[in-house]
Design a protein around this motif. Structure first.
Motif, short mmCIF file in Angstrom:
data_model
loop_
_atom_site.label_atom_id
_atom_site.label_comp_id
_atom_site.label_asym_id
_atom_site.label_seq_id
_atom_site.Cartn_x
_atom_site.Cartn_y
_atom_site.Cartn_z
N LYS A 12 0.85 -1.19 0.00
CA LYS A 12 0.00 0.00 0.00
C LYS A 12 0.89 1.24 0.00
O LYS A 12 1.82 1.35 0.81
CB LYS A 12 -0.90 -0.02 1.23
N LEU A 13 0.59 2.15 -0.91
CA LEU A 13 1.41 3.36 -1.02
C LEU A 13 1.01 4.38 0.03
O LEU A 13 -0.16 4.48 0.41
CB LEU A 13 1.26 3.97 -2.42
N GLU A 14 2.00 5.12 0.48
CA GLU A 14 1.78 6.24 1.39
C GLU A 14 1.75 7.52 0.57
O GLU A 14 2.18 7.55 -0.59
CB GLU A 14 2.88 6.26 2.45
N GLU A 15 1.28 8.59 1.18
CA GLU A 15 1.03 9.85 0.46
C GLU A 15 2.24 10.36 -0.32
O GLU A 15 2.11 10.78 -1.46
CB GLU A 15 0.57 10.92 1.45
N ASN A 16 3.42 10.33 0.25
CA ASN A 16 4.59 10.90 -0.40
C ASN A 16 5.50 9.88 -1.07
O ASN A 16 6.66 10.17 -1.37
CB ASN A 16 5.40 11.72 0.61
N ASP A 17 4.99 8.68 -1.32
CA ASP A 17 5.82 7.65 -1.94
C ASP A 17 6.19 8.04 -3.36
O ASP A 17 5.40 8.62 -4.11
CB ASP A 17 5.09 6.30 -1.97
N TRP A 63 13.69 -3.14 -1.90
CA TRP A 63 13.13 -4.43 -1.49
C TRP A 63 11.64 -4.45 -1.71
O TRP A 63 10.95 -3.44 -1.61
CB TRP A 63 13.48 -4.79 -0.05
N ASN A 64 11.16 -5.68 -2.05
CA ASN A 64 9.74 -5.93 -2.25
C ASN A 64 9.39 -7.24 -1.55
O ASN A 64 9.95 -8.28 -1.90
CB ASN A 64 9.41 -6.08 -3.74
N VAL A 65 8.47 -7.18 -0.61
CA VAL A 65 7.95 -8.39 0.01
C VAL A 65 6.96 -9.00 -0.98
O VAL A 65 6.07 -8.32 -1.48
CB VAL A 65 7.28 -8.08 1.36
N VAL A 66 7.16 -10.27 -1.28
CA VAL A 66 6.31 -10.97 -2.24
C VAL A 66 5.26 -11.77 -1.47
O VAL A 66 5.58 -12.47 -0.52
CB VAL A 66 7.15 -11.90 -3.15
N VAL A 99 7.56 6.07 -6.71
CA VAL A 99 7.65 4.72 -7.25
C VAL A 99 8.23 4.78 -8.66
O VAL A 99 7.82 5.61 -9.47
CB VAL A 99 6.25 4.04 -7.31
N ILE A 100 9.18 3.88 -8.94
CA ILE A 100 9.67 3.71 -10.29
C ILE A 100 9.52 2.24 -10.67
O ILE A 100 9.34 1.38 -9.80
CB ILE A 100 11.15 4.16 -10.45
N ALA A 101 9.57 1.98 -11.95
CA ALA A 101 9.59 0.61 -12.47
C ALA A 101 8.42 -0.23 -11.96
O ALA A 101 8.58 -1.41 -11.67
CB ALA A 101 10.93 -0.06 -12.16
N LYS A 102 7.27 0.39 -11.79
CA LYS A 102 6.02 -0.26 -11.38
C LYS A 102 5.92 -0.56 -9.89
O LYS A 102 4.89 -0.34 -9.29
CB LYS A 102 5.77 -1.53 -12.19
N LEU A 156 9.03 -0.37 -7.47
CA LEU A 156 10.18 -0.01 -6.63
C LEU A 156 9.87 1.31 -5.91
O LEU A 156 9.76 2.35 -6.55
CB LEU A 156 11.45 0.11 -7.47
N ILE A 157 9.72 1.21 -4.59
CA ILE A 157 9.34 2.36 -3.76
C ILE A 157 10.61 2.88 -3.06
O ILE A 157 11.30 2.12 -2.39
CB ILE A 157 8.29 1.96 -2.70
N PHE A 158 10.89 4.17 -3.21
CA PHE A 158 12.13 4.71 -2.66
C PHE A 158 12.25 4.59 -1.15
O PHE A 158 13.35 4.40 -0.64
CB PHE A 158 12.36 6.15 -3.12
#
Length: 169
Positions: free
Chosen positions: A77-82, A109-112, A84-87, A89-91
């Protein structure tokens, strides 16, 4: 250029997912880099590190799209100031602390999760890059971890990078 796609199945372990992602990256990163190099070198002069986001937008989405097609989720789930690149990847889910200015390393990192939302592990995406000019000195690498909690993931990222520094990889 015939683009290869990573092949994910519903019964894969996180380690197998990382191996499939690395096979895809190994076949695709350099041709894409060469095809985009001129434009991204010009973009780097204007937008600096954001040029790497443009490159990753071409390389990484296939991994996340193929994971989704196999029934997995790698997005949270994205937060307000996230940012994101490459679909996927969240900084805020990344670290950049290693290397020289001409060969830095950022790790996302991405939890699958499976179809039911159960976490299976974490995929780390390491992106080598230069801060001096547009350059990706070596192939991006995907690592797989069993850890799913942020503090444990960060600890493992640090262990991986410190281990590499000790062994000179």
């Amino acid at each position: 250029m015939n683009k290869q796609f990573p092949n994910f199945r519903q019964d894969m372990t996180i380690k197998e997912m990382g191996e499939a992602a690395n096979r895809y990256i190994e076949s695709e990163w350099k041709p894409l880099y060469e095809a985009m190099h001129k434009d991204l070198t010009a973009a780097f002069a204007e937008i600096e590190d954001a040029a790497y986001g443009l490159y990753l937008d071409g390389l990484m989405p296939a991994i996340f799209e193929q994971l989704e097609s196999a029934g997995y989720s790698a997005m949270e789930k994205l937060e307000e100031n996230d940012f994101v690149i490459a679909k996927c990847l969240i900084f805020r889910n990344s670290l950049e602390k290693w290397g020289t200015e001409d060969n830095r390393s950022r790790i996302f990192w991405n939890v699958v999760r499976d179809r039911q939302g159960n976490p299976l592990g974490t995929l780390l995406s390491e992106i080598p890059h230069s801060h001096l000019k547009f350059d990706i000195p070596s192939a991006p690498v995907v690592y797989s971890l069993s850890e799913i909690l942020k503090d444990k993931i960060v600890q493992r990222v640090r262990e991986i990078k410190e281990s590499e520094l000790k062994t000179g990889e």
